[in-house]
Structures are given as C-alpha cells and as structure tokens.
Design a protein around this motif. Structure first.
Motif, PDB file in Angstrom:
ATOM      1  N   ILE A  33       7.872  21.531 -11.547  1.00  0.00           N
ATOM      2  CA  ILE A  33       9.040  20.889 -12.154  1.00  0.00           C
ATOM      3  C   ILE A  33      10.297  21.708 -11.891  1.00  0.00           C
ATOM      4  N   LYS A  34      10.171  23.007 -11.853  1.00  0.00           N
ATOM      5  CA  LYS A  34      11.322  23.894 -11.577  1.00  0.00           C
ATOM      6  C   LYS A  34      11.941  23.616 -10.209  1.00  0.00           C
ATOM      7  N   TYR A  35      11.174  23.028  -9.313  1.00  0.00           N
ATOM      8  CA  TYR A  35      11.635  22.705  -7.966  1.00  0.00           C
ATOM      9  C   TYR A  35      11.960  21.216  -7.817  1.00  0.00           C
ATOM     10  N   GLY A  36      11.836  20.470  -8.918  1.00  0.00           N
ATOM     11  CA  GLY A  36      12.036  19.029  -8.848  1.00  0.00           C
ATOM     12  C   GLY A  36      10.894  18.330  -8.143  1.00  0.00           C
ATOM     13  N   ALA A  37       9.708  18.933  -8.173  1.00  0.00           N
ATOM     14  CA  ALA A  37       8.544  18.424  -7.451  1.00  0.00           C
ATOM     15  C   ALA A  37       7.393  18.148  -8.419  1.00  0.00           C
ATOM     16  N   HIS A  38       6.397  17.437  -7.922  1.00  0.00           N
ATOM     17  CA  HIS A  38       5.212  17.162  -8.746  1.00  0.00           C
ATOM     18  C   HIS A  38       4.022  16.788  -7.860  1.00  0.00           C
ATOM     19  N   ILE A  39       2.856  16.967  -8.419  1.00  0.00           N
ATOM     20  CA  ILE A  39       1.608  16.499  -7.817  1.00  0.00           C
ATOM     21  C   ILE A  39       1.195  15.271  -8.608  1.00  0.00           C
TER      22      ILE A  39
ATOM     23  N   ASP B  84      -4.391   2.821  -3.998  1.00  0.00           N
ATOM     24  CA  ASP B  84      -4.127   1.818  -2.969  1.00  0.00           C
ATOM     25  C   ASP B  84      -3.396   2.455  -1.783  1.00  0.00           C
ATOM     26  N   ILE B  85      -4.054   3.416  -1.158  1.00  0.00           N
ATOM     27  CA  ILE B  85      -3.443   4.229  -0.103  1.00  0.00           C
ATOM     28  C   ILE B  85      -3.748   3.659   1.281  1.00  0.00           C
ATOM     29  N   ASP B  86      -2.712   3.598   2.088  1.00  0.00           N
ATOM     30  CA  ASP B  86      -2.821   3.226   3.485  1.00  0.00           C
ATOM     31  C   ASP B  86      -3.141   4.501   4.271  1.00  0.00           C
ATOM     32  N   VAL B  87      -4.371   4.630   4.732  1.00  0.00           N
ATOM     33  CA  VAL B  87      -4.786   5.862   5.410  1.00  0.00           C
ATOM     34  C   VAL B  87      -4.052   6.083   6.723  1.00  0.00           C
ATOM     35  N   SER B  88      -3.599   5.008   7.353  1.00  0.00           N
ATOM     36  CA  SER B  88      -2.908   5.150   8.639  1.00  0.00           C
ATOM     37  C   SER B  88      -1.522   5.773   8.478  1.00  0.00           C
ATOM     38  N   LYS B  89      -1.016   5.831   7.251  1.00  0.00           N
ATOM     39  CA  LYS B  89       0.296   6.425   6.974  1.00  0.00           C
ATOM     40  C   LYS B  89       0.168   7.688   6.131  1.00  0.00           C
ATOM     41  N   SER B  90      -1.020   8.262   6.128  1.00  0.00           N
ATOM     42  CA  SER B  90      -1.298   9.396   5.250  1.00  0.00           C
ATOM     43  C   SER B  90      -1.798  10.598   6.040  1.00  0.00           C
ATOM     44  N   TYR B  91      -1.763  11.771   5.377  1.00  0.00           N
ATOM     45  CA  TYR B  91      -2.121  13.034   6.015  1.00  0.00           C
ATOM     46  C   TYR B  91      -2.970  13.878   5.070  1.00  0.00           C
ATOM     47  N   MET B  92      -3.753  14.776   5.662  1.00  0.00           N
ATOM     48  CA  MET B  92      -4.559  15.736   4.906  1.00  0.00           C
ATOM     49  C   MET B  92      -4.250  17.128   5.439  1.00  0.00           C
ATOM     50  N   PHE B  93      -3.957  18.062   4.520  1.00  0.00           N
ATOM     51  CA  PHE B  93      -3.707  19.450   4.884  1.00  0.00           C
ATOM     52  C   PHE B  93      -4.690  20.355   4.152  1.00  0.00           C
TER      53      PHE B  93
ATOM     54  N   MET C  57       0.842  -1.191   0.000  1.00  0.00           N
ATOM     55  CA  MET C  57       0.000   0.000   0.000  1.00  0.00           C
ATOM     56  C   MET C  57       0.884   1.251   0.000  1.00  0.00           C
ATOM     57  N   ASN C  58       0.334   2.329  -0.490  1.00  0.00           N
ATOM     58  CA  ASN C  58       1.060   3.596  -0.610  1.00  0.00           C
ATOM     59  C   ASN C  58       0.681   4.552   0.513  1.00  0.00           C
ATOM     60  N   LYS C  59       1.585   5.448   0.809  1.00  0.00           N
ATOM     61  CA  LYS C  59       1.289   6.538   1.737  1.00  0.00           C
ATOM     62  C   LYS C  59       1.090   7.797   0.892  1.00  0.00           C
ATOM     63  N   ALA C  60       0.246   8.691   1.403  1.00  0.00           N
ATOM     64  CA  ALA C  60      -0.086   9.891   0.624  1.00  0.00           C
ATOM     65  C   ALA C  60      -0.259  11.093   1.530  1.00  0.00           C
ATOM     66  N   VAL C  61      -0.059  12.246   0.921  1.00  0.00           N
ATOM     67  CA  VAL C  61      -0.451  13.499   1.552  1.00  0.00           C
ATOM     68  C   VAL C  61      -1.474  14.138   0.628  1.00  0.00           C
ATOM     69  N   PHE C  62      -2.648  14.375   1.182  1.00  0.00           N
ATOM     70  CA  PHE C  62      -3.730  15.028   0.456  1.00  0.00           C
ATOM     71  C   PHE C  62      -3.667  16.513   0.780  1.00  0.00           C
ATOM     72  N   LEU C  63      -3.720  17.334  -0.258  1.00  0.00           N
ATOM     73  CA  LEU C  63      -3.662  18.780  -0.077  1.00  0.00           C
ATOM     74  C   LEU C  63      -4.889  19.444  -0.672  1.00  0.00           C
ATOM     75  N   ASP C  64      -5.497  20.322   0.083  1.00  0.00           N
ATOM     76  CA  ASP C  64      -6.467  21.239  -0.499  1.00  0.00           C
ATOM     77  C   ASP C  64      -5.669  22.147  -1.436  1.00  0.00           C
TER      78      ASP C  64
ATOM     79  N   LEU D 230       2.800   9.968  -2.059  1.00  0.00           N
ATOM     80  CA  LEU D 230       2.017  10.474  -3.180  1.00  0.00           C
ATOM     81  C   LEU D 230       1.460  11.822  -2.734  1.00  0.00           C
ATOM     82  N   VAL D 231       1.430  12.785  -3.624  1.00  0.00           N
ATOM     83  CA  VAL D 231       0.858  14.094  -3.319  1.00  0.00           C
ATOM     84  C   VAL D 231      -0.388  14.243  -4.179  1.00  0.00           C
ATOM     85  N   ILE D 232      -1.528  14.340  -3.522  1.00  0.00           N
ATOM     86  CA  ILE D 232      -2.811  14.338  -4.217  1.00  0.00           C
ATOM     87  C   ILE D 232      -3.627  15.547  -3.765  1.00  0.00           C
ATOM     88  N   VAL D 233      -4.065  16.325  -4.733  1.00  0.00           N
ATOM     89  CA  VAL D 233      -4.886  17.498  -4.448  1.00  0.00           C
ATOM     90  C   VAL D 233      -6.348  17.079  -4.392  1.00  0.00           C
ATOM     91  N   ILE D 234      -7.034  17.566  -3.353  1.00  0.00           N
ATOM     92  CA  ILE D 234      -8.460  17.311  -3.131  1.00  0.00           C
ATOM     93  C   ILE D 234      -9.112  18.693  -3.004  1.00  0.00           C
TER      94      ILE D 234
END
Length: 174
Positions: free
Chosen positions: A77-83, A122-131, A1-8, A45-49
């Motif tokens: 991409i300029k920061y080496g980052a992605h959503i 396939d996200i493991d909610v116990s290892k994930s966060y929402m901001f 399972m994957n870990k994720a951070v959900f961002l508004d 994983l970085v996921i926008v909600i």
C-alpha cells in the motif's frame, strides 16, 4: 476476460529465506513493489502462486503464512500497489506431516493453483504471464498456456521484465 500476472513468492517477490513466515524476516527484492504497481496500473491482476512446504513440514502454520501475506499487502500500500490474491500449496509428497503429506495437484510444477485462479478470476491465459525463480514456476505456467519467465532475485529482473511487457502492450494498443 481478465489478464493476470502470476508471481511465485519466495525468490521472486521477497528475498529467499528458507521457510519464510516471520514478518521480521521479510524483505522485498529491490524493484518488486514498483513492478507490482506497474502491473496494477496496466490493468493486470497480480496473483501469487506459492508452494509452502514449510507448512507441510510443520515449521509454521497456515495462519502464520496468512499473517505474512497480510503484512506484504500492507507494505505494498505504501507504493500504491496490491496483490489481488494468494494461492498456496501446503503439501509435500515426501516431507509432509499428517494431512499435509500428499502428492497433490496444486504443488508446482503441477497446475492446480493456476487452474483455480484462472477459473476464479476469469483469466485469459493468452494475455497473462508467470514469473518465478525456479524452473517449475515457469513450467506450471506454460502447462496452462501462460508465458513464463524465470527471474533471478540477485539481478532484480522482475521490474525490468515487467517494464518491457507493459511498454510493449502500450505500443501495441496505440
């Protein structure tokens, strides 16, 4: 399972501007691209909600929003980052127009967008966060078993909170 951070999105990733859809109006909150890079590098994983009532009200189209999301990714991409993914609710139960006027399961604080992302990735909610900058962001995450944090765009809190999470995880895994 994957870990994720959900961002508004609005007020969490970018400076809050009512019904943002124009590229020229987009502005990252200070430290957010760096926070997203830290999360990417730490294997989240970085996921926008995001609720997008501007679509429901007829202020802009879904395609306008998709263009902005593509632009955000290009800037990251300029920061080496992605959503990794964007989930959005285009509905509003009161102010929506036509097909967008409905009381759906995806509009936060309801959990439809989170449920879809959790299943799709396939996200493991116990290892994930929402901001998010609103209480309903935190509430939506916590309804799904995801630890939620409220952030204030004026305090640039996202980067500091992400650093704490990544550092804590690093120490725990040593």
């Amino acid at each position: 399972m994957n870990k994720a951070v959900f961002l508004d999105r609005d007020g969490t990733i970018n400076v809050e501007k009512n019904y943002l859809y124009k590229i020229e109006d987009f502005e990252f909150i200070q430290g957010v691209p760096e926070a997203i890079k830290l999360l990417n590098d730490a294997g989240y994983l970085v996921i926008v909600i995001t609720n997008q009532a501007g679509i429901a009200r007829g202020y802009y189209t879904e395609e306008d929003m998709h263009k902005l999301h593509r632009y955000i990714n290009q800037e990251l991409i300029k920061y080496g980052a992605h959503i990794d993914a964007y989930y959005f609710c285009p509905h509003h139960p009161v102010h929506g127009i036509g097909e967008y006027k409905k009381d759906c399961n995806c509009r936060k604080p309801k959990t439809g967008m989170l449920e879809a992302a959790i299943k799709d990735f396939d996200i493991d909610v116990s290892k994930s966060y929402m901001f998010g900058d609103k209480e309903w962001d935190v509430e939506a995450g916590e309804r799904m078993g995801v630890l939620g944090f409220r952030v204030d765009e004026h305090e640039n809190e996202l980067l500091q909170k992400v650093k704490t999470i990544v550092e804590r995880e690093y120490i725990e895994n040593k």
